[in-house]
Design an enzyme around this catalytic site. Sequence first.
Site, mmCIF file in Angstrom:
data_model
loop_
_atom_site.group_PDB
_atom_site.id
_atom_site.type_symbol
_atom_site.label_atom_id
_atom_site.label_comp_id
_atom_site.label_asym_id
_atom_site.label_seq_id
_atom_site.Cartn_x
_atom_site.Cartn_y
_atom_site.Cartn_z
ATOM 1 C CE1 TYR A 1 6.934 2.402 -20.336
ATOM 2 C CE2 TYR A 1 5.619 3.783 -20.790
ATOM 3 C CZ TYR A 1 6.575 3.629 -21.205
ATOM 4 O OH TYR A 1 8.443 4.621 -20.670
ATOM 5 C CE1 TYR B 1 8.806 4.089 -16.992
ATOM 6 C CE2 TYR B 1 10.380 5.298 -16.838
ATOM 7 C CZ TYR B 1 9.291 5.459 -17.797
ATOM 8 O OH TYR B 1 9.811 5.108 -19.118
#
Length: 383
Positions: A288, A338
């Site tokens: 991440y 994103y």
Amino acid sequence: MTATLKDTTAIVGIGQTPFARQLPESEKTLACRAVLAALDDAGIHPSEVDAFASYTMEETDEVELAKAIGAGDVTFFSRVGYGGGGSCATVAHLAAAITTGQATVGVAWRSRKRGSGPRPWSNVRAQLPTPGQWTRPYGLLRPADEIAMLTRRYLHEYGATRDHLFNVALACRNRANQNPAAVMYERPLTRSMYMSSRWISEPLCLYDNCLETDGALACVVVSAERARDCRRAPVYVHSAAQGLPAQHHGMVNYWTDDPLSGPSWTAARQLWKHADFGPGDVHVAQIYDAFTALVPLSLEGYGFCGRGEGAAFTEGGALELGGRLPVNTGGGGLSEAYVHGFNLINEGVRQLRGTSTAQVSGAATCLVTAGEGVPTSALLLRS
């Protein structure tokens, strides 16, 4: 014998919409398109779906999605909190439901119009949540400001530099340059561009921050037994974990003795406890990356290196194809899109199918992580 989720379920379908700064469709429409694409990829009719999992921040609810795609009776549904920390947990919840007989075909998804939509912290009329009352009045208005403070401490304590953060940004951008679906496809990044870019929240510059994009993704989870009959080769959920450390305070981790030992450390202990292999056996990782600094923190938390060694781990092309641990091979949140980390799940599946645009040769194991800095989750996938 303790029951586990080890290899009892598999991801058999993935789907996504295009990614862009602005897409005209609604979040619901994007969600439906991603889910239907994932079901088509798996060769499963929408009427067979009986489980859903997504994020508490997801605006499209299960009722509307189920009606729109034509699902049958739904016997399991869940939502996971903490934004990007929830990505892997959506798959974990479906795996648990299917393993325990509560459902047979599960869909996890995330649809988001972050590029064209409002920022969550921009609503000044809403009462601040308790954590925000300890940060917002002192100028930490956005996640970037909070992670910037952690980053500054990390640089100070361990001698890390902006060159180490650049290594992360560059690896993600290089992979996005190979991925036609990425927002940053064919848009190279150089060290001079990085070093001369504007600050977002010092020491984080423009390229240390994730993209602002619209888009949606989904995946389909079924039992390992059923997976053998699906259209695509199964990618097994080998281990799954969530992590909320003691006395945690989102992003800034104010109340712990060691703010740099974040939720990844807690999730990692559970993840490896139920796995048949360790960090040294992971062929590729999707870590991440809402901010570059989260990657060295996660490398340490998940055991790829020692405490304080995450920055040095990035040296010498370690995160690139052919390096010690290729990461974010679709471009990640920094350079593909994103969408609260869900694209990392789908890219992990592509790697183990052998269909990534930046394929790691012989990849058979993949770590996927959710947001470090907030209550998090992680998956170990295997082919």
